[in-house]
Write an enzyme that holds these catalytic residues in place. Structure first.
Site, mmCIF file in Angstrom:
data_model
loop_
_atom_site.group_PDB
_atom_site.id
_atom_site.type_symbol
_atom_site.label_atom_id
_atom_site.label_comp_id
_atom_site.label_asym_id
_atom_site.label_seq_id
_atom_site.Cartn_x
_atom_site.Cartn_y
_atom_site.Cartn_z
ATOM 1 N N LYS A 57 -12.572 -4.722 11.089
ATOM 2 C CA LYS A 57 -13.178 -6.054 11.017
ATOM 3 C C LYS A 57 -12.181 -7.142 11.402
ATOM 4 C CE LYS A 57 -14.561 -5.332 6.712
ATOM 5 N NZ LYS A 57 -14.356 -3.869 6.551
ATOM 6 N N THR A 58 -10.995 -7.082 10.826
ATOM 7 C CA THR A 58 -9.963 -8.071 11.165
ATOM 8 C C THR A 58 -9.520 -7.924 12.614
ATOM 9 O OG1 THR A 58 -9.188 -8.043 8.871
ATOM 10 C CG2 THR A 58 -7.699 -8.960 10.517
ATOM 11 N N ASP A 102 -11.873 -13.380 5.475
ATOM 12 C CA ASP A 102 -11.974 -12.017 4.964
ATOM 13 C C ASP A 102 -12.530 -12.039 3.547
ATOM 14 O OD1 ASP A 102 -11.786 -9.292 5.053
ATOM 15 O OD2 ASP A 102 -9.628 -9.206 4.679
ATOM 16 N N THR A 151 -16.816 -6.202 2.521
ATOM 17 C CA THR A 151 -17.093 -4.795 2.223
ATOM 18 C C THR A 151 -18.299 -4.672 1.299
ATOM 19 O OG1 THR A 151 -15.516 -4.929 0.382
ATOM 20 C CG2 THR A 151 -14.685 -4.108 2.487
ATOM 21 N N ARG A 210 -6.949 2.542 9.925
ATOM 22 C CA ARG A 210 -5.843 2.039 9.106
ATOM 23 C C ARG A 210 -5.051 3.183 8.489
ATOM 24 N NH1 ARG A 210 -7.651 -1.998 4.612
ATOM 25 N NH2 ARG A 210 -7.919 -3.364 6.420
#
Length: 330
Positions: A57-58, A102, A151, A210
């Site tokens: 997402k980031t 975020d 999330t 990640r």
């Protein structure tokens, strides 16, 4: 192996949509969006990404900023505590910039309502003074794109959700996509990696970039410290043993969770409170960190009475029926 400078490896994130691996439908949608915005000169929609943590997402927010040739300001919902904080951020932006928020579901209600005219009219309402003499000043702000990430989509209020023109879900990656991501990150980190090593790392990354990048950095540490010329099977076996990650990405805590239900409690339905107490873990850690991946693997099943372990998990852990019938301490 030559050492990489900070500038050479400062970011494992792709910079362009064409370099992004996976999330094909999302990438196609964003490609149309960015081309339309660049053609018009001003944005017309705001974007909301939702999905599990660690899946991009980031990264996509930074990619969009690059595609729109603007700067990106990153903040989080919890950090914007009052309207003044939001005003300070917005007044430092310019046209085509990105404001990335975020965990946007954590924005306080008052700040959220201040965002509504910003998203609809590019207007910031500021209240000056207090009591009867208070007045509202409407300040124009640059034509920016607000990107939210969460999330927990259900925790975002309906009025806020409705103000995003694009709601895009990011899902877990396939094994093939994870292998491509591992190979790309290895190239950036200066690691020589073969198909076998890339596959082994991808299998343990829980379908999350990640985590794959985190493992790769530990591989690089071992290669540099122990002076290896290549990433061998023995090196990977040693690293996975140190990290306590098995061939499907289960951690030591995941295995304790499964054995607790399967052996100590004879695979009878178990409530999350009992599991948390038995493992000396927080209930939210169980629900948000351990269980999602086990459910994804179909290793556990949630019933009305509680959690039970599936036959697939028993087979993976080499637990026999006799082990369940004869309970013993984990």
């Amino acid at each position: 192996m030559a050492k990489k400078t900070v500038s050479e490896e400062k970011n494992l994130r792709p910079q362009n949509l064409k370099d992004y691996i996976g999330q094909n439908n999302v990438i196609k949608t964003l490609s149309v969006f960015t081309r339309a915005v660049n053609g018009r000169g001003v944005p017309s929609e705001h974007i909301l990404f939702y999905g599990p943590p660690g899946i991009g997402k980031t990264t996509l927010a930074h990619v969009i900023a690059h595609e729109l040739k603007g700067d990106i300001k990153v903040t989080s919902g919890a950090a914007v505590e009052k309207s003044g904080d939001l005003a300070a951020i917005l007044t430092n932006l310019k046209d085509n910039d990105i404001l990335f928020i975020d965990e946007i579901h954590r924005i306080p209600k008052g700040v959220e309502e201040t965002l509504y005219p910003v998203m609809e009219e590019y207007i910031l309402d500021i209240i000056i003074g207090k009591g009867p003499s208070a007045r509202t000043v409407r300040l124009p702000i640059p034509k920016i794109t607000i990107i939210g990430a969460t999330t927990k989509l259900a925790l975002l209020s309906a009025p806020m959700r409705d103000r995003f023109g694009l709601l895009l879900r990011l899902d877990f990656y396939t094994k093939e996509e994870m292998i491509q991501i591992v190979k790309r990150s290895s190239l950036i980190l200066g690691l020589k990696i073969d198909d076998f090593a890339a596959r082994e790392i991808a299998l343990r990354a829980r379908r999350t970039p990640r985590i794959a990048n985190r493992i790769l950095k530990r591989v690089r540490d071992m290669v540099e410290v122990e002076k290896h010329s290549e990433i061998s099977a023995a090196l990977l076996a040693k690293l996975f043993s140190l990290l306590e990650i098995d061939e499907v990405g289960l951690t030591n805590m995941d295995r304790k969770y499964l054995r607790l239900i399967a052996i100590r409690f004879r695979n009878s339905p178990l409530g999350v409170e009992t599991i948390a107490s038995s493992l000396s873990e927080d209930k939210r850690t169980i629900e948000e960190f351990i269980e999602p991946y086990l459910l994804q693997l179909a290793f556990i099943k949630k019933t009305a009475k509680g959690r039970v372990v599936t036959a697939r998990a028993l087979e993976h852990l080499h637990i026999k029926v006799t082990d369940i019938e004869q309970p013993k301490l984990v």
